[in-house]
Structure formats: C-alpha cells, structure tokens
Design a protein around this motif. Structure first.
Motif, PDB file in Angstrom:
ATOM      1  N   THR A   6       1.363  -1.036  -0.297  1.00 47.56           N
ATOM      2  CA  THR A   6      -0.152  -0.119  -0.244  1.00 47.56           C
ATOM      3  C   THR A   6       0.962   1.502   0.397  1.00 47.56           C
ATOM      4  OG1 THR A   6      -0.337   0.119   2.111  1.00 47.56           O
ATOM      5  CG2 THR A   6      -1.839  -0.520   0.665  1.00 47.56           C
ATOM      6  N   SER A   7       1.760   1.076   0.382  1.00 43.72           N
ATOM      7  CA  SER A   7       2.987   2.152   0.799  1.00 43.72           C
ATOM      8  C   SER A   7       3.222   2.380  -0.782  1.00 43.72           C
ATOM      9  CB  SER A   7       3.516   1.777   1.843  1.00 43.72           C
ATOM     10  OG  SER A   7       4.880   1.259   0.965  1.00 43.72           O
ATOM     11  N   ASN A   8       4.082   1.456  -1.570  1.00 41.39           N
ATOM     12  CA  ASN A   8       3.649   1.415  -3.071  1.00 41.39           C
ATOM     13  C   ASN A   8       2.854   1.890  -3.430  1.00 41.39           C
ATOM     14  OD1 ASN A   8       6.788   1.162  -2.097  1.00 41.39           O
ATOM     15  ND2 ASN A   8       6.638  -0.915  -2.771  1.00 41.39           N
ATOM     16  N   VAL A   9       1.593   1.552  -3.230  1.00 41.43           N
ATOM     17  CA  VAL A   9       0.657   2.078  -4.890  1.00 41.43           C
ATOM     18  C   VAL A   9       0.675   3.809  -4.933  1.00 41.43           C
ATOM     19  CG1 VAL A   9      -2.094   2.214  -4.787  1.00 41.43           C
ATOM     20  CG2 VAL A   9      -0.338   0.363  -3.452  1.00 41.43           C
ATOM     21  N   PRO A  10       0.761   4.413  -4.115  1.00 42.57           N
ATOM     22  CA  PRO A  10       0.609   5.827  -4.610  1.00 42.57           C
ATOM     23  C   PRO A  10       1.962   5.846  -5.388  1.00 42.57           C
ATOM     24  CG  PRO A  10       1.016   6.039  -2.452  1.00 42.57           C
ATOM     25  CD  PRO A  10       0.941   4.808  -2.165  1.00 42.57           C
ATOM     26  N   VAL A  11       2.933   5.664  -5.644  1.00 38.03           N
ATOM     27  CA  VAL A  11       3.869   5.615  -6.138  1.00 38.03           C
ATOM     28  C   VAL A  11       3.882   4.760  -7.586  1.00 38.03           C
ATOM     29  CG1 VAL A  11       6.962   4.860  -7.336  1.00 38.03           C
ATOM     30  CG2 VAL A  11       6.244   5.568  -4.052  1.00 38.03           C
ATOM     31  N   CYS A  12       3.386   3.897  -7.678  1.00 36.01           N
ATOM     32  CA  CYS A  12       2.346   3.347  -8.450  1.00 36.01           C
ATOM     33  C   CYS A  12       1.757   3.798  -9.448  1.00 36.01           C
ATOM     34  CB  CYS A  12       2.466   1.980  -8.427  1.00 36.01           C
ATOM     35  SG  CYS A  12       3.385   0.487  -7.837  1.00 36.01           S
ATOM     36  N   VAL A  13       1.416   4.613  -8.431  1.00 38.38           N
ATOM     37  CA  VAL A  13       0.218   4.910  -9.243  1.00 38.38           C
ATOM     38  C   VAL A  13       0.513   6.445  -9.929  1.00 38.38           C
ATOM     39  CG1 VAL A  13      -2.160   6.863  -8.912  1.00 38.38           C
ATOM     40  CG2 VAL A  13      -1.592   5.114  -7.914  1.00 38.38           C
ATOM     41  N   SER A  14       1.413   7.217  -9.400  1.00 41.36           N
ATOM     42  CA  SER A  14       2.224   7.931  -9.891  1.00 41.36           C
ATOM     43  C   SER A  14       2.563   8.131 -11.451  1.00 41.36           C
ATOM     44  CB  SER A  14       2.765   9.679  -9.029  1.00 41.36           C
ATOM     45  OG  SER A  14       4.234   8.885  -9.222  1.00 41.36           O
ATOM     46  N   GLU A  15       2.929   6.837 -11.544  1.00 42.38           N
ATOM     47  CA  GLU A  15       4.650   6.356 -12.586  1.00 42.38           C
ATOM     48  C   GLU A  15       3.051   6.025 -12.948  1.00 42.38           C
ATOM     49  OE1 GLU A  15       6.498   3.148 -11.007  1.00 42.38           O
ATOM     50  OE2 GLU A  15       8.322   4.257  -9.800  1.00 42.38           O
ATOM     51  N   LEU A  16       2.584   5.393 -13.002  1.00 50.07           N
ATOM     52  CA  LEU A  16       1.395   4.952 -14.189  1.00 50.07           C
ATOM     53  C   LEU A  16       0.449   5.813 -15.082  1.00 50.07           C
ATOM     54  CD1 LEU A  16      -0.558   2.085 -12.294  1.00 50.07           C
ATOM     55  CD2 LEU A  16       0.976   1.714 -14.813  1.00 50.07           C
ATOM     56  N   GLN A  17       0.692   6.837 -14.357  1.00 48.87           N
ATOM     57  CA  GLN A  17      -0.223   8.382 -15.110  1.00 48.87           C
ATOM     58  C   GLN A  17       1.101   9.428 -15.680  1.00 48.87           C
ATOM     59  OE1 GLN A  17      -0.953  11.377 -10.685  1.00 48.87           O
ATOM     60  NE2 GLN A  17      -3.520   9.746 -11.179  1.00 48.87           N
ATOM     61  N   GLU A  18       2.221   8.489 -15.059  1.00 46.14           N
ATOM     62  CA  GLU A  18       2.544   9.342 -16.092  1.00 46.14           C
ATOM     63  C   GLU A  18       3.591   8.468 -17.040  1.00 46.14           C
ATOM     64  OE1 GLU A  18       6.768   9.578 -14.125  1.00 46.14           O
ATOM     65  OE2 GLU A  18       6.653  10.704 -12.217  1.00 46.14           O
ATOM     66  N   VAL A  19       3.176   7.468 -17.050  1.00 47.50           N
ATOM     67  CA  VAL A  19       3.380   6.646 -18.026  1.00 47.50           C
ATOM     68  C   VAL A  19       2.131   7.344 -18.855  1.00 47.50           C
ATOM     69  CG1 VAL A  19       3.261   4.355 -19.202  1.00 47.50           C
ATOM     70  CG2 VAL A  19       4.529   5.267 -17.278  1.00 47.50           C
ATOM     71  N   SER A  20       0.939   7.207 -18.552  1.00 48.74           N
ATOM     72  CA  SER A  20       0.154   7.274 -19.369  1.00 48.74           C
ATOM     73  C   SER A  20       0.012   8.315 -19.662  1.00 48.74           C
ATOM     74  CB  SER A  20      -1.431   7.108 -18.405  1.00 48.74           C
ATOM     75  OG  SER A  20      -2.699   7.411 -18.756  1.00 48.74           O
ATOM     76  N   GLU A  21       0.052   9.514 -19.091  1.00 49.99           N
ATOM     77  CA  GLU A  21       0.244  10.664 -20.000  1.00 49.99           C
ATOM     78  C   GLU A  21       1.390  10.678 -20.863  1.00 49.99           C
ATOM     79  OE1 GLU A  21       1.049  14.066 -16.845  1.00 49.99           O
ATOM     80  OE2 GLU A  21      -0.555  13.434 -15.791  1.00 49.99           O
ATOM     81  N   HIS A  22       1.758   9.878 -20.725  1.00 55.31           N
ATOM     82  CA  HIS A  22       3.600  10.145 -21.998  1.00 55.31           C
ATOM     83  C   HIS A  22       2.550   9.246 -23.352  1.00 55.31           C
ATOM     84  CE1 HIS A  22       6.718   9.886 -23.965  1.00 55.31           C
ATOM     85  NE2 HIS A  22       7.327   8.678 -23.779  1.00 55.31           N
ATOM     86  N   ALA A  23       1.798   8.294 -22.726  1.00 55.50           N
ATOM     87  CA  ALA A  23       1.867   7.616 -24.024  1.00 55.50           C
ATOM     88  C   ALA A  23       0.520   8.012 -24.516  1.00 55.50           C
ATOM     89  CB  ALA A  23       0.454   6.426 -23.244  1.00 55.50           C
ATOM     90  N   GLN A  24      -0.152   9.382 -23.896  1.00 55.47           N
ATOM     91  CA  GLN A  24      -1.771   9.614 -24.596  1.00 55.47           C
ATOM     92  C   GLN A  24      -0.807  11.358 -25.068  1.00 55.47           C
ATOM     93  OE1 GLN A  24      -3.713  11.647 -21.241  1.00 55.47           O
ATOM     94  NE2 GLN A  24      -5.335   9.672 -21.585  1.00 55.47           N
ATOM     95  N   THR A  25       0.455  11.741 -24.311  1.00 57.45           N
ATOM     96  CA  THR A  25       0.893  12.697 -25.107  1.00 57.45           C
ATOM     97  C   THR A  25       1.670  12.143 -26.942  1.00 57.45           C
ATOM     98  OG1 THR A  25       1.819  13.594 -23.479  1.00 57.45           O
ATOM     99  CG2 THR A  25       2.952  14.552 -25.425  1.00 57.45           C
ATOM    100  N   GLN A  26       2.317  10.514 -26.555  1.00 56.08           N
ATOM    101  CA  GLN A  26       2.633  10.735 -27.813  1.00 56.08           C
ATOM    102  C   GLN A  26       1.441   9.725 -29.324  1.00 56.08           C
ATOM    103  OE1 GLN A  26       4.915   6.987 -26.629  1.00 56.08           O
ATOM    104  NE2 GLN A  26       5.942   7.514 -27.873  1.00 56.08           N
TER     105      GLN A  26
END
Length: 166
Positions: A6-26
């Motif tokens: 659970t403590s790693n979840v926010p980090v993973c979510v933020s990484e997933l959001q970054e990857v998602s934003e990067h994928a959307q931009t791409q």
C-alpha cells in the motif's frame, strides 16, 4: 507485506499516471503526424493526377505536332517538286529560246555574209570579167559556188544556187 504494498501504491499510481500521460501525448502526436501525412499524401496524389493529366495532354500535343510536321514537310516537298518542275520547264524554254536566237542570229549573219559575197562577186564579175573574159567569169562563178557550199549548209546552198542562177 500488505502495508508495503500500500505504501508503494501511490508511487506506482503516480508512475502509471506519468506513463499514461506520456502515452496519451505520444498518441496525440502520432495522430497529429498521421493527419499531416494523410494531408501530404492527398496533396501528392492530387499532384500526381495533375501530372498524369498534363503528361497525357503533352503527349497529345506532341502527336498532333508530329502529324502537323509530317504534313507540313510533305506539303513543302510537294511545293519544292512543283517549283523544281516549273524551274526545269522555264529553263528548257529559255534554252530553246537561246538556241532559236543563236540559230536566227547565225542565219542572219550567214545571210549578211552571203549578201555581201554575192554583191562583191557580182560586182567584180560584172565589171571586170563580163566583157573581156567570159571564160573567167564562168570559173569565178564556179569558184564562188564551191566556196559558198563549203561555208553554208545544204539548205542555204540551195538558196545560193538560185541566186547565182543555177
């Protein structure tokens, strides 16, 4: 273990959001690039069609010009043949006229020479030989006839014979 997860979840979510934003931009960039390429392809296809149409028109014009050139060449050759024939005919006429002129000039000169010879021979014979030497007159006339026959043609000789009283 769960707390660690659970403590790693926010980090993973933020990484997933970054990857998602990067994928959307791409994805947006790829869509934009695709639209630009489609516009470019459409433009190139239109240009290609225009070039094909222009090529067909140029080929038609070339074929038409070739036909006109062949026709013009044939017409020019026919005209040159007509001019050449006309020239040859005119040249033949001029040559014939030149021959006639030379012949008539030669005949006129021969007639003048004949006239002078007859005149001189007749005067000489009538003055010097007619009374005193009739035999010599006969020989002089015979000599004149021989000389004239060697100088003039057969046709002209007949005229001399008539004039000399033969």
């Amino acid at each position: 273990m769960f707390s660690r997860l659970t403590s790693n979840v926010p980090v993973c979510v933020s990484e997933l959001q970054e990857v998602s934003e990067h994928a959307q931009t791409q994805c947006k960039a790829e869509k934009q690039r695709r639209k630009e390429l489609e516009v470019k392809v459409a433009s190139l296809e239109e240009e290609l069609m225009d070039l094909r149409t222009e090529r067909k028109n140029l080929e038609k014009n070339l074929a038409e010009r070739k036909r006109k050139a062949v026709t013009e060449r044939q017409r020019a050759e026919e005209e040159m043949d007509e001019i050449r024939k006309s020239y040859e005919e005119e040249l033949g006429k001029v040559r014939s006229l030149l021959k006639k002129t030379r012949t008539s000039t030669d005949q006129a000169a021969a007639e003048q020479v004949k006239g002078l010879i007859l005149q001189q021979t007749g005067l000489f014979l009538s003055v010097n030989l007619s009374h005193s030497y009739p035999c010599l007159m006969f020989h002089a006339v015979a000599w004149a006839q021989l000389w004239v026959s060697s100088v003039v043609s057969d046709h002209e000789q007949t005229a001399w014979e008539v004039e000399l009283g033969r």
